[in-house]
Design a protein around this motif. Structure first.
Motif, PDB file in Angstrom:
ATOM      1  N   UNK A 193       0.842  -1.197   0.000  1.00 47.11           N
ATOM      2  CA  UNK A 193       0.000   0.000   0.000  1.00 47.11           C
ATOM      3  C   UNK A 193       0.881   1.252   0.000  1.00 47.11           C
ATOM      4  N   UNK A 194       0.292   2.351  -0.466  1.00 45.02           N
ATOM      5  CA  UNK A 194       1.015   3.622  -0.545  1.00 45.02           C
ATOM      6  C   UNK A 194       1.363   4.126   0.859  1.00 45.02           C
ATOM      7  N   UNK A 195       2.478   4.813   0.943  1.00 53.78           N
ATOM      8  CA  UNK A 195       2.960   5.289   2.242  1.00 53.78           C
ATOM      9  C   UNK A 195       2.069   6.370   2.844  1.00 53.78           C
ATOM     10  N   UNK A 210     -10.359  -2.681   4.333  1.00 52.01           N
ATOM     11  CA  UNK A 210      -9.954  -1.425   3.696  1.00 52.01           C
ATOM     12  C   UNK A 210     -10.827  -0.228   4.081  1.00 52.01           C
ATOM     13  N   UNK A 211     -12.151  -0.391   4.306  1.00 51.03           N
ATOM     14  CA  UNK A 211     -12.951   0.779   4.679  1.00 51.03           C
ATOM     15  C   UNK A 211     -12.523   1.437   5.998  1.00 51.03           C
ATOM     16  N   UNK A 212     -11.713   0.733   6.795  1.00 48.68           N
ATOM     17  CA  UNK A 212     -11.257   1.310   8.064  1.00 48.68           C
ATOM     18  C   UNK A 212      -9.930   2.056   7.912  1.00 48.68           C
ATOM     19  N   UNK A 215      -6.367   8.249   4.857  1.00 42.60           N
ATOM     20  CA  UNK A 215      -5.205   8.974   4.329  1.00 42.60           C
ATOM     21  C   UNK A 215      -4.572   9.778   5.462  1.00 42.60           C
ATOM     22  N   UNK A 216      -3.276   9.731   5.583  1.00 43.16           N
ATOM     23  CA  UNK A 216      -2.585  10.471   6.630  1.00 43.16           C
ATOM     24  C   UNK A 216      -2.768  11.965   6.411  1.00 43.16           C
TER      25      UNK A 216
END
Length: 218
Positions: A193-195, A210-212, A215-216
């Motif tokens: 997954x993307x950082x 995934x719904x949990x 995005x940082x």
């Protein structure tokens, strides 16, 4: 009484574990001893049933991966004289066979996944009424009054305590029935997954969701 083996009843039962070689003599001997106790006999390298007929069965597969797993099982059982044949079918053919219960053995995949709160769908998987109902999910043809009683108790439960007790009874009965042969299981899930994404520190017992994720903040 007597429907559930003692080790299943007290929670100490575990599926047999092999050394992974496909030639584990300890497990093969245990299987042979069970068959011998049921009246089977090994003659000239062929396993004979109590009537003196060669013992074997057919495994239906729907993909190369299923065929590979079936072939491993085939080679292992051949060591104690059990003749296994493998037939690869396309999706429509195997679905038709499933609906008509026209098979000996299937390689299962994700068809038996359950929620953490089993419900009325279990009637279609294990209930006697579904055992001969064309198109049902009771692929093993389970028709057991004890299982029916456990299902009824589960669906009629009005407290968490009664519900959990009924589900555990059902679980013990299904394990004791040996309706499936556990072949492999991976306790881990791997993903990339993307950082810039973040996820909860604790993973649900049923795996990542995934719904949990989020995005940082920038």
């Amino acid at each position: 009484p007597g429907r559930v083996p003692a080790d299943v009843m007290d929670g100490t039962w575990r599926p047999p574990v092999t050394d992974g070689s496909g030639q584990d003599r300890k497990v093969l001997k245990a299987a042979f001893d069970i068959l011998k106790g049921a009246g089977y006999a090994l003659q000239d390298g062929v396993m004979l049933d109590p009537e003196g007929k060669p013992f074997g069965f057919e495994i239906l597969t729907a993909s190369q991966n299923e065929e590979r797993l079936a072939a491993i099982y085939q080679r292992t059982l051949a060591k104690i004289g059990i003749a296994v044949t493998i037939r690869n079918l396309d999706g429509d053919q195997i679905q038709s066979r499933k609906q008509r219960f026209d098979f000996d053995v299937l390689i299962g995949s994700s068809g038996f996944e359950n929620s953490l709160s089993p419900g009325i769908e279990q009637l279609g998987r294990w209930g006697s009424a579904a055992a001969n109902a064309e198109g049902s999910f009771n692929l093993a043809g389970v028709a057991d009054p004890a299982i029916d009683a456990a299902l009824e108790a589960m669906l009629d439960a009005r407290s968490r305590e009664d519900y959990v007790a009924a589900v555990r009874v059902l679980d013990r009965l299904l394990i004791s029935g040996n309706y499936m042969v556990p072949m492999q299981h991976n306790t881990q899930q791997w993903l990339a997954y993307w950082s810039y994404l973040e996820h909860p520190q604790k993973t649900p017992i049923s795996g990542y969701r995934l719904p949990t994720w989020w995005r940082k903040p920038k």
